[in-house]
Design a protein around this motif. Structure first.
Motif, PDB file in Angstrom:
ATOM      1  N   GLU A  86      44.785  52.441  40.772  1.00 26.99           N
ATOM      2  CA  GLU A  86      44.875  51.242  41.619  1.00 26.99           C
ATOM      3  C   GLU A  86      43.871  51.220  42.764  1.00 26.99           C
ATOM      4  OE1 GLU A  86      46.864  48.760  40.438  1.00 26.99           O
ATOM      5  OE2 GLU A  86      47.254  50.194  38.850  1.00 26.99           O
TER       6      GLU A  86
ATOM      7  N   GLY B 132      39.516  51.473  43.722  1.00 29.46           N
ATOM      8  CA  GLY B 132      38.175  51.411  43.175  1.00 29.46           C
ATOM      9  C   GLY B 132      37.266  52.427  43.816  1.00 29.46           C
TER      10      GLY B 132
ATOM     11  N   PHE C 245      37.261  51.252  38.358  1.00 28.20           N
ATOM     12  CA  PHE C 245      38.695  51.216  38.629  1.00 28.20           C
ATOM     13  C   PHE C 245      39.471  51.953  37.549  1.00 28.20           C
ATOM     14  CE2 PHE C 245      36.931  47.420  40.560  1.00 28.20           C
ATOM     15  CZ  PHE C 245      37.530  47.416  41.808  1.00 28.20           C
TER      16      PHE C 245
ATOM     17  N   THR D 191      43.475  51.837  36.405  1.00 31.14           N
ATOM     18  CA  THR D 191      44.718  51.110  36.640  1.00 31.14           C
ATOM     19  C   THR D 191      45.921  52.047  36.531  1.00 31.14           C
ATOM     20  OG1 THR D 191      44.862  50.452  34.327  1.00 31.14           O
ATOM     21  CG2 THR D 191      43.758  48.913  35.843  1.00 31.14           C
TER      22      THR D 191
ATOM     23  N   VAL E  64      43.863  45.778  43.455  1.00 38.35           N
ATOM     24  CA  VAL E  64      44.038  45.821  42.005  1.00 38.35           C
ATOM     25  C   VAL E  64      45.427  45.304  41.660  1.00 38.35           C
ATOM     26  CG1 VAL E  64      44.096  47.337  39.983  1.00 38.35           C
ATOM     27  CG2 VAL E  64      42.440  47.753  41.812  1.00 38.35           C
TER      28      VAL E  64
ATOM     29  N   VAL F  27      41.172  42.332  39.988  1.00 40.97           N
ATOM     30  CA  VAL F  27      40.866  42.809  41.328  1.00 40.97           C
ATOM     31  C   VAL F  27      40.618  41.573  42.179  1.00 40.97           C
ATOM     32  CG1 VAL F  27      38.371  43.119  40.883  1.00 40.97           C
ATOM     33  CG2 VAL F  27      39.484  44.376  42.742  1.00 40.97           C
TER      34      VAL F  27
ATOM     35  N   LEU G 127      39.315  42.261  35.366  1.00 41.60           N
ATOM     36  CA  LEU G 127      38.605  43.527  35.209  1.00 41.60           C
ATOM     37  C   LEU G 127      38.049  43.673  33.794  1.00 41.60           C
ATOM     38  CD1 LEU G 127      40.900  45.951  37.233  1.00 41.60           C
ATOM     39  CD2 LEU G 127      38.573  45.230  37.799  1.00 41.60           C
TER      40      LEU G 127
END
Length: 107
Positions: free
Chosen positions: A15, A17, A30, A32, A57, A66, A77
């Motif tokens: 979550e 970047g 990123f 997730t 995110v 994002v 994303l």
């Protein structure tokens, strides 16, 4: 395509970047919460600042997203398309995990 090592997967917190410069390309990488990896351009197309990696995110109807920390536009994303303004998009880069490393590809 040329693959470039970015970082160890353990440095890429879910979550959040990470901004990286790959050649001349500012990229935001990123990871997730469900352990997927994405790489998009790090420059906000609305204000020109390299801030996308600091965005929030989330997801919109199952699409990983994002939100820009500047003006709050939301980008996919997966595709880089702005979900608030379909005519605008971020560049998208292939990203993969090889062993414990994260790599991004540029054409």
């Amino acid at each position: 395509m040329n693959w470039h090592q970015i970082c160890d997967i353990d440095l890429l917190l879910p979550e959040y970047g990470v901004p990286v410069l790959v050649g001349d390309h500012p990229v935001a990488v990123f990871r997730t919460h469900d352990d997927q990896l994405f790489a998009v351009g790090n420059v906000d197309p609305y204000c020109g600042a390299g801030v996308i990696s600091r965005g929030i995110v989330g997801d919109r109807a199952g699409e990983p997203t994002v939100a820009s920390p500047m003006l709050k536009q939301v980008f996919s994303l997966r595709t880089g398309q702005c979900l608030d303004d379909p005519g605008t998009r971020l560049p998208v880069f292939p990203v993969r995990r090889r062993a414990a490393l994260v790599e991004v590809a540029l054409p």
